[in-house]
Motif scaffolding. Structure first.
Motif, PDB file in Angstrom:
ATOM      1  N   ALA A 220       0.697  -1.145  -0.020  1.00 38.75           N
ATOM      2  CA  ALA A 220       0.030  -0.116  -0.131  1.00 38.75           C
ATOM      3  C   ALA A 220       1.051   1.217  -0.094  1.00 38.75           C
ATOM      4  O   ALA A 220       0.592   2.094  -0.713  1.00 38.75           O
ATOM      5  N   PRO A 221       1.623   1.422   0.933  1.00 38.01           N
ATOM      6  CA  PRO A 221       2.651   2.556   0.858  1.00 38.01           C
ATOM      7  C   PRO A 221       3.450   2.742  -0.379  1.00 38.01           C
ATOM      8  O   PRO A 221       4.033   4.002  -0.520  1.00 38.01           O
ATOM      9  N   GLU A 222       3.631   1.855  -1.014  1.00 33.35           N
ATOM     10  CA  GLU A 222       4.959   1.716  -2.119  1.00 33.35           C
ATOM     11  C   GLU A 222       4.034   2.057  -3.500  1.00 33.35           C
ATOM     12  O   GLU A 222       4.722   2.676  -4.343  1.00 33.35           O
ATOM     13  N   LEU A 223       2.948   1.890  -3.577  1.00 33.53           N
ATOM     14  CA  LEU A 223       2.262   1.781  -5.121  1.00 33.53           C
ATOM     15  C   LEU A 223       2.249   3.377  -5.660  1.00 33.53           C
ATOM     16  O   LEU A 223       2.441   3.520  -6.409  1.00 33.53           O
ATOM     17  N   PRO A 224       1.807   4.298  -4.632  1.00 38.41           N
ATOM     18  CA  PRO A 224       1.570   5.767  -5.087  1.00 38.41           C
ATOM     19  C   PRO A 224       2.643   6.292  -5.810  1.00 38.41           C
ATOM     20  O   PRO A 224       2.654   6.662  -6.945  1.00 38.41           O
ATOM     21  N   LEU A 232      -1.851   2.635 -14.826  1.00 33.64           N
ATOM     22  CA  LEU A 232      -2.830   1.805 -13.902  1.00 33.64           C
ATOM     23  C   LEU A 232      -1.908   0.794 -13.112  1.00 33.64           C
ATOM     24  O   LEU A 232      -1.213   0.161 -13.711  1.00 33.64           O
ATOM     25  N   ALA A 233      -2.514   0.606 -11.801  1.00 33.76           N
ATOM     26  CA  ALA A 233      -1.990  -0.617 -11.265  1.00 33.76           C
ATOM     27  C   ALA A 233      -3.265  -1.586 -10.763  1.00 33.76           C
ATOM     28  O   ALA A 233      -4.566  -1.236 -10.624  1.00 33.76           O
ATOM     29  N   GLY A 253      -6.459  11.203  -4.057  1.00 32.95           N
ATOM     30  CA  GLY A 253      -6.252  11.303  -5.392  1.00 32.95           C
ATOM     31  C   GLY A 253      -6.025   9.809  -6.090  1.00 32.95           C
ATOM     32  O   GLY A 253      -6.042   9.965  -7.295  1.00 32.95           O
ATOM     33  N   LEU A 254      -6.078   8.927  -5.541  1.00 34.77           N
ATOM     34  CA  LEU A 254      -6.119   7.401  -6.267  1.00 34.77           C
ATOM     35  C   LEU A 254      -7.606   7.084  -6.224  1.00 34.77           C
ATOM     36  O   LEU A 254      -8.157   7.000  -5.227  1.00 34.77           O
ATOM     37  N   GLU A 255      -8.170   6.577  -7.393  1.00 29.40           N
ATOM     38  CA  GLU A 255      -9.270   6.141  -7.519  1.00 29.40           C
ATOM     39  C   GLU A 255      -9.152   4.497  -7.631  1.00 29.40           C
ATOM     40  O   GLU A 255      -8.368   3.832  -8.373  1.00 29.40           O
ATOM     41  N   ALA A 256     -10.233   3.740  -6.753  1.00 28.36           N
ATOM     42  CA  ALA A 256      -9.920   2.174  -6.845  1.00 28.36           C
ATOM     43  C   ALA A 256     -11.340   2.028  -7.446  1.00 28.36           C
ATOM     44  O   ALA A 256     -12.266   2.186  -6.892  1.00 28.36           O
ATOM     45  N   ARG A 257     -11.112   0.880  -8.368  1.00 26.56           N
ATOM     46  CA  ARG A 257     -12.288   0.034  -8.948  1.00 26.56           C
ATOM     47  C   ARG A 257     -12.159  -1.293  -8.959  1.00 26.56           C
ATOM     48  O   ARG A 257     -11.037  -1.746  -8.514  1.00 26.56           O
ATOM     49  N   VAL A 258     -13.319  -2.154  -8.846  1.00 25.82           N
ATOM     50  CA  VAL A 258     -12.964  -3.687  -8.825  1.00 25.82           C
ATOM     51  C   VAL A 258     -13.412  -4.332 -10.033  1.00 25.82           C
ATOM     52  O   VAL A 258     -14.450  -3.922 -10.297  1.00 25.82           O
ATOM     53  N   VAL A 269      -8.281  -5.338  -7.814  1.00 23.89           N
ATOM     54  CA  VAL A 269      -8.416  -3.791  -7.639  1.00 23.89           C
ATOM     55  C   VAL A 269      -7.702  -3.163  -8.553  1.00 23.89           C
ATOM     56  O   VAL A 269      -6.466  -3.399  -8.568  1.00 23.89           O
ATOM     57  N   LEU A 270      -8.255  -2.165  -9.057  1.00 25.84           N
ATOM     58  CA  LEU A 270      -7.516  -1.211 -10.282  1.00 25.84           C
ATOM     59  C   LEU A 270      -7.598   0.235  -9.562  1.00 25.84           C
ATOM     60  O   LEU A 270      -8.424   0.814  -9.433  1.00 25.84           O
ATOM     61  N   LEU A 271      -6.103   0.736  -9.646  1.00 27.21           N
ATOM     62  CA  LEU A 271      -5.899   2.102  -9.051  1.00 27.21           C
ATOM     63  C   LEU A 271      -5.622   2.759 -10.270  1.00 27.21           C
ATOM     64  O   LEU A 271      -4.762   2.402 -11.129  1.00 27.21           O
TER      65      LEU A 271
END
Ligand code: GLN
Length: 274
Positions: A220-224, A232-233, A253-258, A269-271
């Motif tokens: 979680a802390p690494e992705l942004p 896309l992540a 600032g990150l949007e998450a979709r499933v 989970v798509l960020l």
């Protein structure tokens, strides 16, 4: 012709005690034993004796060993990957990550791709196959996984387009990527798994603590910092983890979709940056 057909029936019957895909298993093992494609086996079965090694393979499968370890390979998306003990067998569920990425880039292409926990190179090599101008980095904690990934990259002719690194998630990586793919371990330590999975596949690719969420906490802390604007992540999840993983990965600032897998279960989970 009859001999092969009868052996397939017998093997499928034997395997039905321990496998939900006994007919398919028998066909894949027979094709491998005969050194032909499964399509050819089904469309024009050779008029040959059943190779002895077919029954040896059926015996191994009967004890729960994954078909892919017995045949040494597994198809994923548009590529074939060599696999064996020590690496997670590619699963069709994970193809939703590639499908979601294709949809996200919508005819355009990512330049730089990162695969966190690449295993035998599954997601990274499939993505490099989809986008022939992209380059990538694949990371894994397992040397054995990386040696499969590197052999697979070489076999597919992608070795100059990727770097493979031994490491713990994104430790030591500071570049930005257009596409981040990740199929982390997400099974709760005590959870029940499909036949043979716990016994044969590597623990470090499957299990992530008491609730199965440890890897997401680390990621979680690494992705942004790794995800470029417009990128896309895509992170694979267990079917009951959509809520918990979305909450863990959420950042301003990150949007998450499933996204659902092809069986209709929440699988990624798509960020994206908003
Ligand atoms: N989907 C796999 C299984 O349930 C688990 C893979 C993983 O933890 N990444 O067998």
């Amino acid at each position: 012709m009859k001999i092969i057909a009868r052996a397939l029936d017998d093997a499928a019957r034997q395997l039905s005690a321990t496998s939900d895909t006994s007919r398919l298993d028998a066909e894949l093992l027979m094709a491998e034993a005969l050194h032909i494609d499964r399509d050819k086996l089904i469309l024009s079965p050779p008029d040959k004796k059943v190779p002895k090694r077919f029954w040896q393979m059926v015996k191994r499968r009967g004890k729960g060993e994954p078909v892919a370890y017995i045949t040494g390979r597994r198809a994923f998306w548009n590529i074939d990957l060599h696999v064996g003990p020590g690496v997670l067998v590619p699963r069709p569920d994970s193809e939703v990550l590639i499908a979601s990425a294709i949809e996200h880039f919508d005819g355009a292409a990512p330049d730089r791709i990162l695969d966190l926990g690449t295993g035998p190179g599954t997601l990274l090599l499939a993505a490099l196959d989809v986008w022939p101008d992209a380059t990538g980095v694949g990371i894994d904690v397992s040397r054995q996984a990386l040696s499969y990934a590197s052999a697979n990259a070489r076999r597919l002719g992608f070795e100059r387009r990727l770097k493979l690194k031994l490491g713990n998630w994104a430790q030591g990586i500071s570049d930005g990527f257009d596409l981040i793919l990740c199929n982390p371990p997400y099974v709760a330590d005590g959870a029940e798994l499909g036949p043979g999975v716990r016994e044969f596949e590597p623990d470090e690719a499957l299990f992530a603590g008491e609730t199965g969420l440890d890897a997401y906490r680390a990621l979680a802390p690494e992705l942004p910092a790794l995800l470029k604007a417009g990128g896309l992540a895509a992170v694979e999840i267990g079917q009951d983890q959509a809520g918990s993983v979305t909450a863990l990965l959420a950042r301003d600032g990150l949007e998450a979709r499933v996204a659902d897998d092809f069986a209709g279960r929440p699988r990624a989970v798509l960020l994206t940056w908003v």
